[in-house]
Design a protein around this motif. Sequence first.
Motif, PDB file in Angstrom:
ATOM      1  N   ILE A 290       0.847  -1.190   0.000  1.00  0.00           N
ATOM      2  CA  ILE A 290       0.000   0.000   0.000  1.00  0.00           C
ATOM      3  C   ILE A 290       0.882   1.239   0.000  1.00  0.00           C
ATOM      4  O   ILE A 290       0.675   2.178  -0.782  1.00  0.00           O
ATOM      5  CB  ILE A 290      -0.937   0.006   1.230  1.00  0.00           C
ATOM      6  CG1 ILE A 290      -1.975  -1.109   1.111  1.00  0.00           C
ATOM      7  CG2 ILE A 290      -1.631   1.364   1.383  1.00  0.00           C
ATOM      8  CD1 ILE A 290      -2.874  -1.242   2.326  1.00  0.00           C
ATOM      9  N   TYR A 291       1.891   1.272   0.855  1.00  0.00           N
ATOM     10  CA  TYR A 291       2.766   2.435   0.955  1.00  0.00           C
ATOM     11  C   TYR A 291       3.495   2.712  -0.361  1.00  0.00           C
ATOM     12  O   TYR A 291       3.780   3.863  -0.693  1.00  0.00           O
ATOM     13  CB  TYR A 291       3.806   2.221   2.057  1.00  0.00           C
ATOM     14  CG  TYR A 291       3.237   1.960   3.430  1.00  0.00           C
ATOM     15  CD1 TYR A 291       1.971   2.411   3.788  1.00  0.00           C
ATOM     16  CD2 TYR A 291       3.967   1.243   4.371  1.00  0.00           C
ATOM     17  CE1 TYR A 291       1.451   2.158   5.042  1.00  0.00           C
ATOM     18  CE2 TYR A 291       3.444   0.988   5.636  1.00  0.00           C
ATOM     19  CZ  TYR A 291       2.188   1.444   5.964  1.00  0.00           C
ATOM     20  OH  TYR A 291       1.674   1.196   7.207  1.00  0.00           O
ATOM     21  N   ALA A 292       3.786   1.634  -1.108  1.00  0.00           N
ATOM     22  CA  ALA A 292       4.520   1.796  -2.366  1.00  0.00           C
ATOM     23  C   ALA A 292       3.598   1.950  -3.574  1.00  0.00           C
ATOM     24  O   ALA A 292       4.080   2.052  -4.701  1.00  0.00           O
ATOM     25  CB  ALA A 292       5.451   0.600  -2.583  1.00  0.00           C
ATOM     26  N   GLY A 293       2.279   1.965  -3.341  1.00  0.00           N
ATOM     27  CA  GLY A 293       1.341   2.128  -4.446  1.00  0.00           C
ATOM     28  C   GLY A 293       1.199   0.888  -5.303  1.00  0.00           C
ATOM     29  O   GLY A 293       1.080   0.984  -6.535  1.00  0.00           O
ATOM     30  N   LEU A 294       1.188  -0.294  -4.662  1.00  0.00           N
ATOM     31  CA  LEU A 294       1.061  -1.571  -5.378  1.00  0.00           C
ATOM     32  C   LEU A 294      -0.154  -2.332  -4.849  1.00  0.00           C
ATOM     33  O   LEU A 294      -0.023  -3.364  -4.167  1.00  0.00           O
ATOM     34  CB  LEU A 294       2.337  -2.403  -5.197  1.00  0.00           C
ATOM     35  CG  LEU A 294       3.628  -1.789  -5.762  1.00  0.00           C
ATOM     36  CD1 LEU A 294       4.851  -2.549  -5.270  1.00  0.00           C
ATOM     37  CD2 LEU A 294       3.579  -1.774  -7.293  1.00  0.00           C
ATOM     38  N   PRO A 295      -1.350  -1.859  -5.153  1.00  0.00           N
ATOM     39  CA  PRO A 295      -2.554  -2.457  -4.561  1.00  0.00           C
ATOM     40  C   PRO A 295      -2.765  -3.916  -4.929  1.00  0.00           C
ATOM     41  O   PRO A 295      -3.293  -4.694  -4.128  1.00  0.00           O
ATOM     42  CB  PRO A 295      -3.686  -1.577  -5.093  1.00  0.00           C
ATOM     43  CG  PRO A 295      -3.146  -0.946  -6.336  1.00  0.00           C
ATOM     44  CD  PRO A 295      -1.684  -0.737  -6.062  1.00  0.00           C
ATOM     45  N   ASP A 296      -2.357  -4.317  -6.131  1.00  0.00           N
ATOM     46  CA  ASP A 296      -2.574  -5.700  -6.530  1.00  0.00           C
ATOM     47  C   ASP A 296      -1.741  -6.675  -5.701  1.00  0.00           C
ATOM     48  O   ASP A 296      -2.132  -7.837  -5.512  1.00  0.00           O
ATOM     49  CB  ASP A 296      -2.249  -5.879  -8.022  1.00  0.00           C
ATOM     50  CG  ASP A 296      -3.289  -5.223  -8.923  1.00  0.00           C
ATOM     51  OD1 ASP A 296      -4.447  -5.096  -8.472  1.00  0.00           O
ATOM     52  OD2 ASP A 296      -2.950  -4.833 -10.047  1.00  0.00           O
ATOM     53  N   LEU A 297      -0.593  -6.225  -5.211  1.00  0.00           N
ATOM     54  CA  LEU A 297       0.233  -7.068  -4.352  1.00  0.00           C
ATOM     55  C   LEU A 297      -0.238  -7.020  -2.905  1.00  0.00           C
ATOM     56  O   LEU A 297       0.004  -7.956  -2.130  1.00  0.00           O
ATOM     57  CB  LEU A 297       1.700  -6.633  -4.439  1.00  0.00           C
ATOM     58  CG  LEU A 297       2.387  -6.863  -5.792  1.00  0.00           C
ATOM     59  CD1 LEU A 297       3.818  -6.347  -5.761  1.00  0.00           C
ATOM     60  CD2 LEU A 297       2.372  -8.347  -6.158  1.00  0.00           C
ATOM     61  N   ALA A 298      -0.913  -5.943  -2.531  1.00  0.00           N
ATOM     62  CA  ALA A 298      -1.410  -5.804  -1.157  1.00  0.00           C
ATOM     63  C   ALA A 298      -2.682  -6.613  -0.925  1.00  0.00           C
ATOM     64  O   ALA A 298      -2.869  -7.200   0.154  1.00  0.00           O
ATOM     65  CB  ALA A 298      -1.674  -4.336  -0.846  1.00  0.00           C
ATOM     66  N   GLN A 299      -3.556  -6.648  -1.901  1.00  0.00           N
ATOM     67  CA  GLN A 299      -4.890  -7.216  -1.680  1.00  0.00           C
ATOM     68  C   GLN A 299      -4.915  -8.676  -1.254  1.00  0.00           C
ATOM     69  O   GLN A 299      -5.720  -9.049  -0.396  1.00  0.00           O
ATOM     70  CB  GLN A 299      -5.769  -7.001  -2.920  1.00  0.00           C
ATOM     71  CG  GLN A 299      -6.311  -5.583  -3.013  1.00  0.00           C
ATOM     72  CD  GLN A 299      -7.393  -5.433  -4.065  1.00  0.00           C
ATOM     73  OE1 GLN A 299      -7.584  -6.292  -4.933  1.00  0.00           O
ATOM     74  NE2 GLN A 299      -8.110  -4.321  -4.001  1.00  0.00           N
ATOM     75  N   PRO A 300      -4.052  -9.559  -1.790  1.00  0.00           N
ATOM     76  CA  PRO A 300      -4.122 -10.954  -1.336  1.00  0.00           C
ATOM     77  C   PRO A 300      -3.920 -11.108   0.171  1.00  0.00           C
ATOM     78  O   PRO A 300      -4.589 -11.937   0.805  1.00  0.00           O
ATOM     79  CB  PRO A 300      -2.993 -11.631  -2.126  1.00  0.00           C
ATOM     80  CG  PRO A 300      -2.866 -10.810  -3.374  1.00  0.00           C
ATOM     81  CD  PRO A 300      -3.117  -9.400  -2.926  1.00  0.00           C
ATOM     82  N   PHE A 301      -3.037 -10.323   0.748  1.00  0.00           N
ATOM     83  CA  PHE A 301      -2.820 -10.389   2.196  1.00  0.00           C
ATOM     84  C   PHE A 301      -4.054  -9.895   2.951  1.00  0.00           C
ATOM     85  O   PHE A 301      -4.487 -10.500   3.937  1.00  0.00           O
ATOM     86  CB  PHE A 301      -1.604  -9.554   2.595  1.00  0.00           C
ATOM     87  CG  PHE A 301      -0.292 -10.123   2.136  1.00  0.00           C
ATOM     88  CD1 PHE A 301       0.277 -11.213   2.788  1.00  0.00           C
ATOM     89  CD2 PHE A 301       0.373  -9.589   1.037  1.00  0.00           C
ATOM     90  CE1 PHE A 301       1.490 -11.747   2.370  1.00  0.00           C
ATOM     91  CE2 PHE A 301       1.585 -10.113   0.613  1.00  0.00           C
ATOM     92  CZ  PHE A 301       2.141 -11.194   1.275  1.00  0.00           C
TER      93      PHE A 301
END
Length: 463
Positions: A290-301
């Motif tokens: 989220i902090y790096a602006g990568l929502p697709d990598l954040a959402q699975p967690f």
Amino acid sequence: NEYFAEGIAEDLNVQLARVQSLSVISRTSATRYKTGDRSVRDIARELGVGAVVTGSVRRAGARVRVAAQLLDAGTGAQRWAETYDRSLDDVFAVQSDVALNIARALEATITAADRTRLEKAPTQDARAYELVLLGRHHWRRRNDANMRKAIECFEQAIAPDPNYDQAWAGLADTWVSAALGYATDVKPADAFRKAEDASAKALSLDESLAEAHCAKGLSALHDGWDPARAARSFERAIAINPNHVPGHQFLAWCQFSMGDYLGATETQKRSLALDPLNAAVVAECGWPFIYAGLPDLAQPFILRAIELDPNFGLAYYNLAATWYMKKEYRKAIEACETSLRLMGDNPWVMAGLVTYCVGSGDRDRAGTVLAQIEKGTRDGGAFWLAAALARDALGKVDEAIDALEVAFERHEPFTYAVGLEGWLLLSNARATPRFRELMRRKGIVAHDVAGQRKLLQAAAAKP
């Protein structure tokens, strides 16, 4: 008596975790199997462990019966078992004996320091011990009424035994939680000072209390805006007890605040290995993305955290942030609404709702929610940082920086994290000289978000 049995089980977990050669799953993940009929093999496979401890605690008046057994994960065979029927005054000897026997059965290396820690009785006052168990029970519930009961329990435990280190550590933890917003009508700066005093007292009695080091570190981070000093406290907690999940969690917070998002993910991996079914730990693993602006990598967690605990309001707040980054404003608003339903009128979530309503074009609703936040500031709540976020989203830049100044003046929690522009957006304010001057005065350095984004993407792409 549930709090008593719960406390005994937690203490045994802590005792085993202090054996440096053992890797012990956190109580939070383990207790998910407290009820149900899952087999030992299934539990062990899901937690990634080689052995499982099961047992029971029963209490009748001044007597306590503790039954424990160690089971092999592969076969389910019993490797050790014992039942103790003792007076309450003997409960510490029982815990030590159980922990030592389990460690021996696992052929763990038990150092002289391990043995000393395992055999030490924290107090000679059985009633004080009960009060500490009850205090922890209330503290874990994280609301105003329970915070106050927890403080009362720990203070009552200290009264007959002023050298009861674990009571002081519990008091420090509770004051930190109160400062972070889990108690109303508490000034954060005052609560942090009390937490610092209690943790200092605990550590003067026993320097090897990982919990007290963490309370000290959280005060340094939130109240002193000093992530480097806070990190040293968390690193000390981990050195004492490598299995101490909060130490790893909070060290990652320091790394985030210093702009090392990739380093924080490495720290988080250890937390996740020790506590894989803890929804909070799982959700936090999405934060660096989220902090790096990568929502697709954040959402699975975050979605996994919600799967583990559908009533975990913070995860929906995190999910809303990812939808906002994807410009899915309706979904962001819906996730915020779910979070508010589960958490009550949380100022952070309300500030997010303002931002997402502005994104969707609903400035009228955004203004209404901002008014609610500002009422909280007038009523004395620690809402000024939230007010700054909401005002900035509505383009009230000078008023946003005014609120931010007050938040720093009052030592509100999470002001240390203003450098995390992927979370505390303040997009309009960040472009102004006044904001940059405030950050210079507070020693907060802008992060290389683009650089960290590339590092995280590269790490995620590795097989």
